[in-house]
Design an enzyme around this catalytic site. Structure first.
Site, PDB file in Angstrom:
ATOM      1  CD  GLU A  32      -3.021  -1.090   0.221  1.00  0.00           C
ATOM      2  OE1 GLU A  32      -3.047  -0.151  -0.592  1.00  0.00           O
ATOM      3  OE2 GLU A  32      -3.826  -2.038   0.175  1.00  0.00           O
ATOM      4  CG  ASP A  48      -5.409  -7.499  -7.575  1.00  0.00           C
ATOM      5  OD1 ASP A  48      -4.348  -7.728  -6.976  1.00  0.00           O
ATOM      6  OD2 ASP A  48      -6.321  -6.793  -7.096  1.00  0.00           O
ATOM      7  CB  THR A  96      -1.724  -1.243  -9.278  1.00  0.00           C
ATOM      8  OG1 THR A  96      -2.953  -1.959  -9.259  1.00  0.00           O
ATOM      9  CG2 THR A  96      -1.212  -1.047  -7.859  1.00  0.00           C
ATOM     10  NE  ARG A 150      -3.666   2.688  -0.706  1.00  0.00           N
ATOM     11  CZ  ARG A 150      -4.966   2.539  -0.496  1.00  0.00           C
ATOM     12  NH1 ARG A 150      -5.698   3.568  -0.185  1.00  0.00           N
ATOM     13  NH2 ARG A 150      -5.553   1.357  -0.559  1.00  0.00           N
ATOM     14  CD  GLU A 192     -10.460  -2.206  -8.581  1.00  0.00           C
ATOM     15  OE1 GLU A 192     -11.639  -1.895  -8.298  1.00  0.00           O
ATOM     16  OE2 GLU A 192      -9.507  -2.036  -7.800  1.00  0.00           O
TER      17      GLU A 192
HETATM   18  C1  DMJ Z   1      -6.190   0.191  -5.059  1.00  0.00           C
HETATM   19  O1  DMJ Z   1      -5.400   0.441  -3.973  1.00  0.00           O
HETATM   20  C2  DMJ Z   1      -5.398  -0.421  -6.179  1.00  0.00           C
HETATM   21  O2  DMJ Z   1      -6.092  -0.310  -7.373  1.00  0.00           O
HETATM   22  C3  DMJ Z   1      -5.064  -1.860  -5.928  1.00  0.00           C
HETATM   23  O3  DMJ Z   1      -4.411  -2.450  -7.022  1.00  0.00           O
HETATM   24  C4  DMJ Z   1      -6.328  -2.631  -5.645  1.00  0.00           C
HETATM   25  N1  DMJ Z   1      -7.115  -2.034  -4.617  1.00  0.00           N
HETATM   26  C5  DMJ Z   1      -7.371  -0.614  -4.646  1.00  0.00           C
HETATM   27  C6  DMJ Z   1      -8.602  -0.181  -5.386  1.00  0.00           C
HETATM   28  O4  DMJ Z   1      -9.634  -1.036  -5.403  1.00  0.00           O
END
Ligand code: DMJ
Length: 561
Positions: free
Chosen positions: A179, A312, A529, A183, A445
């Site tokens: 995370e 994912d 992501t 982020r 997503e």
């Molecule tokens: C985000 O932090 C990112 O997209 C991660 O890859 C998956 N979860 C959340 C959003 O759903």
């Protein structure tokens, strides 16, 4: 006598009598000459004035057009037609919708500013903030590039000042390295790439240095939790036997490679690339790995295989590192691994009955589970992005699959009373899809995939779907003090959190869905992501392309081109 005296005596009236001139031809000629001269001067003046007028109108129009362009560059179009760089007039509907999304961002941001400034996340219903990520200002950092791209200069400058003066990573806190990377490292690097402002690079380096010890394991597969002050790392106690999580361990490559490129220090890239070479040693033919991996020996544990939670973004990054690396031989391994995984993905594809929705199953050992997370709805976008690397037949096949999956994901939203998707769906024979876990936490997503599909196919249907989803968020999740998730998409009951990815991803992808394709062009940027765009630059040892020097840019400038 008296009468003739009065006429001939009047100095004025005699000049009006034609007989006067007939008797004096020279005066007549002079008068004619005077008349012609004056007429010409008047006509000339009038013409000049008219020309000036036309000129002024043209200039006014030009000024207006330039103002519009400037506004658009700042992201504040007002509904007037703008020509894109390709000279294609922009759809006024797009401009209007983009403006609406921008207004949503302003609402989300000003609520955060008012009630949770500097905190990780806003709790809109209790009107306070919470430090769910250890007090790193997650929403602040996650929002920086969105503010920048939308041209919200004032808000951006205030956030920048906070980063410069108040952002402190020296915390005795056990942080999620995943995370924190996607982020914080991603958010800071993206903002550096957009703005050229060194403060963001310095901060990204600071936090990345604190995360690095997480990779000090026998295999180099990282521990997923690390103390930001002491550097002591471990895995979450709930993960099978202390294993590392696949997505958490394989979703740092973009950010750390980018950091090495920007600092010139290879250590970040080396750490994260080692993970991939290690996983490749026993990579299965179908490219599918279970969600738990042992960091001591790199063995996968018996566990779920999924394109949803915990699996994912590992697959997402295999493709995106190849894109980030200019698709050259340097990064061929990533593409090869990704293509293997896509073979595996094909083996998980199934159709629902009766309506034939395409979905991605999960797998455990030899048994398949007819369940798909909304999180797996990033896959249509990924498939669309990767399709062009195949030959024509495969390209078509994967693009078609991407479109079919996007339709399913859109129906995750359309099938509920609130028109917002639940967290996951089950597909039972004869019943198509039904919501499992029924919350919606403002996830991005599906709109992310719609954004890619719109950019890569030009099919406006994807914009329409995105707009419908945006309206459902507006209707159900917007409250006076921000945006909240739903505890239940069937009832509309609200939770009390504005997730930072709503500002980083959901609103950004929606904004870009209605922006010209030159805004964060997919030829020049790759999204991490968490939807933080990173500039594609030459890899350190790639001689074929000149290194693009990042430089200080005017606010809002050069984002589009
Ligand atoms: C985000 O932090 C990112 O997209 C991660 O890859 C998956 N979860 C959340 C959003 O759903």
């Amino acid at each position: 006598m008296a009468r003739s005296r009065s006429i001939s005596g009047s100095g004025v009236w005699k000049y009006l009598n034609p007989a006067y001139y007939l008797r004096r031809p020279r005066r007549l000629a002079l008068l004619f000459f005077l008349f012609v001269s004056v007429s010409m001067v008047v006509w000339d003046r009038m013409n000049l004035a008219r020309e000036h007028e036309v000129e002024v109108i043209k200039l006014t129009e030009e000024v207006f057009r330039l103002e519009q362009m400037l506004e658009e560059l700042r992201g504040v179009g007002d509904g007037k037609t703008l020509m894109t760089h390709k000279d294609v007039p922009e759809d006024p509907v797009d401009i209007e919708r983009r403006q609406k999304v921008k207004e949503a961002m302003i609402h989300a941001w000003s609520s955060y500013e008012k009630y949770a400034w500097g905190k990780d996340e806003l709790q809109p219903r209790t009107k306070d903030g919470t430090d769910s990520f250890g007090g790193l200002g997650a929403t602040m950092i996650d929002s920086l590039d969105t503010l920048y791209i939308m041209g919200l200069d004032e808000q951006f400058q205030k956030a920048r000042a906070w980063v410069a003066t108040s952002l402190d990573f020296d915390k005795d806190y056990d942080a999620s390295m995943f995370e924190t990377t996607i982020r914080v490292v991603g958010g800071l690097l993206s903002t550096y790439d957009l703005s050229g402002d060194k403060i963001f690079l310095e901060k990204a380096k600071d936090i990345a240095d604190r995360l690095l010890p997480a990779w000090n394991t026998p295999t180099g597969i990282p521990y997923n939790i690390i103390n930001l002050r002491s550097g002591s790392a471990h895995n979450p106690s709930w993960a099978a036997g202390g294993d590392s999580i696949l997505a958490d361990s394989g979703t740092e490559q973009l950010e750390f490679i980018a950091l090495s490129q920007r600092t010139g220090d290879p250590k970040y890239q080396q750490k994260v690339e080692k993970v991939i070479t290690e996983l490749n040693k026993n990579f299965p033919a179908d490219g599918l790995l279970p969600i738990y991996i042992n960091p001591d020996n790199a063995n996968p544990s018996y566990s779920t295989i999924t394109f949803g939670a915990m699996g994912d973004s590992f697959y997402e990054y295999l493709l995106k590192v190849w894109v980030q690396g200019n698709k050259t031989s340097e990064v061929k391994l990533y593409r090869e691994m990704w293509e293997k995984s896509m073979k595996g993905l094909l083996s998980l594809i199934k159709k629902s009955t009766p309506s034939s929705f395409t979905y991605i199953q999960e797998k455990n050992g030899n048994s398949y589970n007819d369940k798909m997370d909304e999180l797996a709805c990033f896959a249509p976008g990924m498939l669309a992005l990767g399709a062009s690397g195949y030959g024509p037949d495969e390209e078509k096949k994967f693009l078609t699959l991407a479109e079919e999956l996007a339709w399913t994901c859109y129906n995750f939203y359309q099938s509920t009373p609130t028109k917002l998707a639940g967290e996951n769906y089950y597909f039972s024979a004869g019943q198509d899809m039904s919501v499992g876990t029924s919350w919606n936490i403002l996830r991005p997503e599906t709109v992310e995939s719609l954004f890619y599909l719109w950019r890569l196919t030009g099919n406006k249907t994807y914009q329409e779907w995105g707009w419908n989803i945006f309206q459902a968020f507006e209707k159900n999740s917007r409250i006076e003090s921000g945006y909240v998730g739903l505890k239940d998409v069937n009832t509309g009951a609200k939770d009390n959190k504005m997730q930072s990815f709503f500002l980083a991803e959901t609103l950004k992808y929606l904004y870009l869905l209605f922006s010209p394709s030159s805004v964060i062009s997919l030829d020049e940027w790759v999204f991490n992501t968490e939807a933080h765009p990173l500039k594609i630059v030459a890899r350190n040892n790639d001689q074929r392309k000149p290194t693009i020097t990042l430089r200080q840019r005017r606010f809002g400038g050069e984002v589009k081109v």
